[in-house]
Write an enzyme that holds these catalytic residues in place. Structure first.
Site, PDB file in Angstrom:
ATOM      1  N   TYR A  48      51.735   8.140 -13.308  1.00 10.02           N
ATOM      2  CA  TYR A  48      51.564   9.419 -14.042  1.00 10.02           C
ATOM      3  C   TYR A  48      50.686  10.272 -13.338  1.00 10.02           C
ATOM      4  CZ  TYR A  48      54.719   9.729 -18.191  1.00 10.02           C
ATOM      5  OH  TYR A  48      55.803  10.111 -18.947  1.00 10.02           O
ATOM      6  N   GLU A  50      50.365  14.246 -14.270  1.00 13.84           N
ATOM      7  CA  GLU A  50      50.492  15.598 -14.704  1.00 13.84           C
ATOM      8  C   GLU A  50      49.334  16.634 -13.913  1.00 13.84           C
ATOM      9  OE1 GLU A  50      51.352  13.499 -16.734  1.00 13.84           O
ATOM     10  OE2 GLU A  50      52.522  14.133 -18.475  1.00 13.84           O
ATOM     11  N   ASP A 198      69.082  30.836  -3.946  1.00  8.62           N
ATOM     12  CA  ASP A 198      69.240  29.443  -4.404  1.00  8.62           C
ATOM     13  C   ASP A 198      69.759  28.887  -3.043  1.00  8.62           C
ATOM     14  OD1 ASP A 198      70.073  27.051  -5.069  1.00  8.62           O
ATOM     15  OD2 ASP A 198      70.468  27.990  -7.085  1.00  8.62           O
ATOM     16  N   ARG A 233      67.339  12.816  -4.783  1.00 11.89           N
ATOM     17  CA  ARG A 233      67.502  13.898  -5.734  1.00 11.89           C
ATOM     18  C   ARG A 233      66.223  14.708  -6.099  1.00 11.89           C
ATOM     19  NH1 ARG A 233      72.580  12.923  -6.208  1.00 11.89           N
ATOM     20  NH2 ARG A 233      73.287  14.699  -7.474  1.00 11.89           N
TER      21      ARG A 233
END
Ligand code: DSN
Length: 443
Positions: A48, A50, A198, A233
């Protein structure tokens, strides 16, 4: 896994076999290399983190920091941008963050309509982008390709002048020609809008020098990492020099939008794999790959046109081909084409076409492309083979017409599927496709 969880083991095996024995023509799909896939199951999957490099809410991030910094630097170098955020879980969250950084709920935005090849997040009515913002959509023409491709810049400019959007999107999911970014920039600059490009579909072509870059024209650029870029991805947001000039706070705003705005911990294994993909994309062999994608697409497009099919834009200038079956097969026939082609191992997707006369679930076109087949090493003669097999299959589905009465569809389609599943000619085409496909390794 084989011993412990046979069900999932078998499903992975079956999917691997499907990918090996068929030919993948969905233009947004690709095969990631072993080098890219390895970090996905590395120790980074457990962590983790953050926050951003050297500013985390958790301990133990000394190596995650380095991986994320490396990925950011590789993006900046490869695309020539000033800022990069590699944390978006995929393209749609990346685009959501752009809205959060540039707009307030209720502001007006503009993008290419989904039905004419745009993306859901560029203002399609079912997406957050039209639920929380006022969406104005521009389309593309159905006529011959002009100097501006299929865009009508007079109309797009008029729409922008009338509605004064805060943000304009350029970039598409089903557009077969090169995108003239400079023309969009002129309009965005005239109305004072942010221009967000995009480039999800064409990122690999831009990296490989086969499509003009939006960097001199756009303020913000977003992309997924798993299409032509051939990574895992994921998503990336970039800010250009032009973007920093318009708003020096953009990097801060975009960082805040991703975390804590709409995501929690970044997927660090994904970040490591993105860094690996960016390394690959910066190698000379990737330029060769990008060149081959476009060359293959042009050959496949020509084979299909020579066989009598109508192509949107009358060809392909990138990795993608959009076949309009309205005249040759009837409105709504994309459904029949996708099903029958899938039955022989040629996987692509049904798609709406400009001027669509049917609906998104039963559209009148098919969309296909060459990034995945090119990764396997397929070349000119293979494209001709694929095109010819497609023409044979499409001849078989010509006799099927989508019933206009919705109540008749269920029975008609079930009969259609049964006939396709037992069609002898299709079975023999499937064998030929398999024979050809297994000659090319998948990574
Ligand atoms: N699903 C992607 C595509 O196939 O183009 C767009 O997000």
């Amino acid at each position: 896994m084989k011993k412990q969880d046979k069900k999932i083991y078998n499903l992975i095996k079956e999917e691997t076999e499907r990918q090996r024995c068929g030919i993948e023509l969905i233009p947004s799909e690709n095969y990631a290399s072993e080098h890219v896939r390895n970090p996905l199951s590395s120790a980074f999957v457990n962590k983790y983190s953050e926050g951003y490099p050297y500013k985390r809410y958790y301990g133990g991030n000394e190596f995650v920091d380095k991986v994320e910094e490396l990925a950011q630097n590789r993006v900046k170098k490869l695309f020539g941008v000033e800022y990069a955020n590699v944390q978006p879980y995929s393209g749609s969250p990346a685009n959501f963050a752009v809205y959060m950084a540039t707009c307030q709920p209720g502001d007006t935005i503009m993008g290419q309509a989904l039905i004419t090849g745009g993306h859901l997040t560029h203002g399609a009515h079912v997406s957050f982008s039209a639920i929380y913002f006022k969406s104005q959509q521009y389309g593309v023409g159905t006529k011959k390709q002009g100097k501006d491709g299929l865009f009508d810049f007079k109309e797009i400019r008029a729409l922008a002048l009338k509605h004064k959007p805060k943000l304009i999107w350029v970039g598409a999911s089903a557009y077969p020609l090169q995108i003239p970014f400079a023309k969009f920039a002129k309009i965005a600059d005239e109305v004072g809008a942010y221009l967000a490009a995009d480039i999800a579909h064409i990122a690999g072509l831009i990296a490989g020098g086969m499509h003009p870059s939006p960097v001199p024209y756009a303020h913000i650029i977003t992309t997924t990492t798993h299409k032509t870029l051939r990574g895992p991805r994921g998503g990336i947001i970039m800010v250009t020099k032009k973007g920093l000039k318009k708003d020096p706070e953009l990097p801060k705003k975009l960082n805040k939008a991703i975390f804590p705005g709409l995501q929690g911990g970044p997927h660090d294994n994904q970040t490591a794999a993105i860094a690996a993909a960016l390394y690959e994309a910066s190698q000379p062999s990737f330029t060769t790959y990008a060149k081959r994608i476009v060359k293959n697409s042009k050959i496949l497009a020509k084979t299909l046109m020579d066989g009598g099919l109508n192509l949107v834009g009358e060809g392909s200038e990138n990795h993608l081909i959009l076949v309009d079956l309205t005249q040759t097969h009837g409105a709504g026939s994309g459904y029949f084409a996708e099903y029958a082609l899938d039955a022989v191992g040629l996987t692509l997707n049904k798609n709406t076409v400009p001027g669509e006369q049917s609906s998104p679930f039963y559209p009148s076109g098919i969309r296909l492309g060459t990034p995945a087949a090119t990764t396997r090493g397929m070349k000119e003669k293979d494209m001709k083979f694929i095109g010819k097999q497609m023409l044979k299959v499409l001849e078989i589905v010509k006799k099927y017409q989508l019933p206009t009465e919705k109540t008749e569809r269920k029975e008609y389609l079930s009969k259609f599927r049964k006939e396709i599943d037992s069609n002898k000619l299709l079975k023999s085409i499937k064998k030929e496709v398999r024979q050809m496909a297994i000659g090319f390794k998948i990574p």
